[in-house]
Design an enzyme around this catalytic site. Structure first.
Site, mmCIF file in Angstrom:
data_model
loop_
_atom_site.group_PDB
_atom_site.id
_atom_site.type_symbol
_atom_site.label_atom_id
_atom_site.label_comp_id
_atom_site.label_asym_id
_atom_site.label_seq_id
_atom_site.Cartn_x
_atom_site.Cartn_y
_atom_site.Cartn_z
ATOM 1 C CD GLU A 91 -3.255 0.089 0.510
ATOM 2 O OE1 GLU A 91 -2.955 0.995 -0.284
ATOM 3 O OE2 GLU A 91 -4.428 -0.183 0.802
ATOM 4 C CG ASP A 95 -6.351 8.004 6.621
ATOM 5 O OD1 ASP A 95 -6.727 8.105 7.797
ATOM 6 O OD2 ASP A 95 -6.342 8.965 5.839
ATOM 7 C CE LYS A 123 -2.367 11.242 6.157
ATOM 8 N NZ LYS A 123 -3.460 12.102 5.669
ATOM 9 C CG ASP A 151 -4.104 11.246 -7.066
ATOM 10 O OD1 ASP A 151 -4.337 10.561 -6.053
ATOM 11 O OD2 ASP A 151 -4.931 11.377 -7.990
#
Length: 186
Positions: A91, A95, A123, A151
Site C-alpha cells: 500500500e 489511514d 497515518k 495525488d
C-alpha cells in the site's frame, strides 16, 4: 506558503532500500508475491522491488468505492493464484485501516501461506480499526499529502518526494499555483 516538503527523495530512497534489505532477508528462501494496490503504490513498489535481492513476483489490484457508505470492491483483481503462496500486500498509505482490513480479509480468503503488509506511509493517528503493518516506511501525521504516488485529482503523483498541503482551499481552487511551487527547480 501553500505546501511544504516533508519527506525528501533521499529519505524515501534510503528507507525503501532498508525495507528491501529486510524483505530480502525475510524471504531469502521463498518467492513472495507482492500484491500492489493501484495506483498510488506503484511508485513505492517500483523502487522496492529493485532493492529486494531475492526472487519475487509482482501483481496488482485496483479498488473502487461506491455507494453512500463508500463500500469497497475490487475493480481489477490480481491474476496470480495466491493459494499457499507468501503474499505481501503493498500500500502507499494506511489511514483509517478500513480499506486495508477489507483487502486483508479478501486476500486471506484465497488461503495464502502467509500474508504480510507493507506501507510506505502510516497515518496511525487516524486509525479506526487495528491493522498490522509488517513493513512500514514512515509514520506521518494527519496532514494531506501529495507526491511519490499520492495525488490530488490526478495531479502530483510524479513528484519524487512527499509534500504536505497547508492550504487546501488553494489546492482545490488553483492546483496550478501549487504545481509551480512543488515543481520549481526540477
Amino acid at each position: 506558503m501553500s505546501v511544504v516538503e516533508v519527506i525528501d527523495q533521499e529519505m524515501i530512497l534510503n528507507r525503501v532500500r532498508e525495507l528491501g534489505r529486510i524483505m530480502s532477508e525475510d524471504y531469502a528462501d521463498r518467492v513472495p508475491v507482492l500484491v500492489t494496490v493501484m495506483t498510488g503504490a506503484m511508485w513505492f513498489v517500483a523502487d522496492l522491488v529493485r532493492r529486494i535481492e531475492s526472487d519475487i513476483e509482482v501483481d496488482f489490484l485496483a479498488l473502487n468505492r461506491f455507494g453512500e457508505g463508500g463500500r469497497i470492491r475490487i475493480a481489477t483483481d490480481c491474476a496470480t493464484p495466491l493459494y499457499e503462496r507468501d503474499v505481501v500486500l503493498v500500500e502507499d498509505i494506511v489511514d483509517t485501516g478500513l480499506s486495508l482490513t477489507v483487502l486483508q480479509r479478501l486476500l486471506r480468503e484465497r488461503e495464502p501461506r502467509s500474508l504480510q503488509t507493507a506501507a510506505l506511509l502510516d497515518k496511525s493517528t487516524r486509525r479506526l480499526v487495528d491493522v498490522d503493518l509488517d513493513y512500514r516506511g514512515f509514520e506521518v501525521g494527519d496532514e494531506y499529502l501529495i507526491g511519490y504516488g499520492l495525488d490530488h485529482r490526478g495531479w502530483f503523483r510524479n513528484l519524487p518526494s512527499i509534500w504536505s498541503v497547508l492550504d487546501m482551499d488553494r489546492l482545490e481552487n488553483d492546483p496550478g499555483a501549487i504545481a509551480e511551487t512543488v515543481y520549481a527547480g526540477r
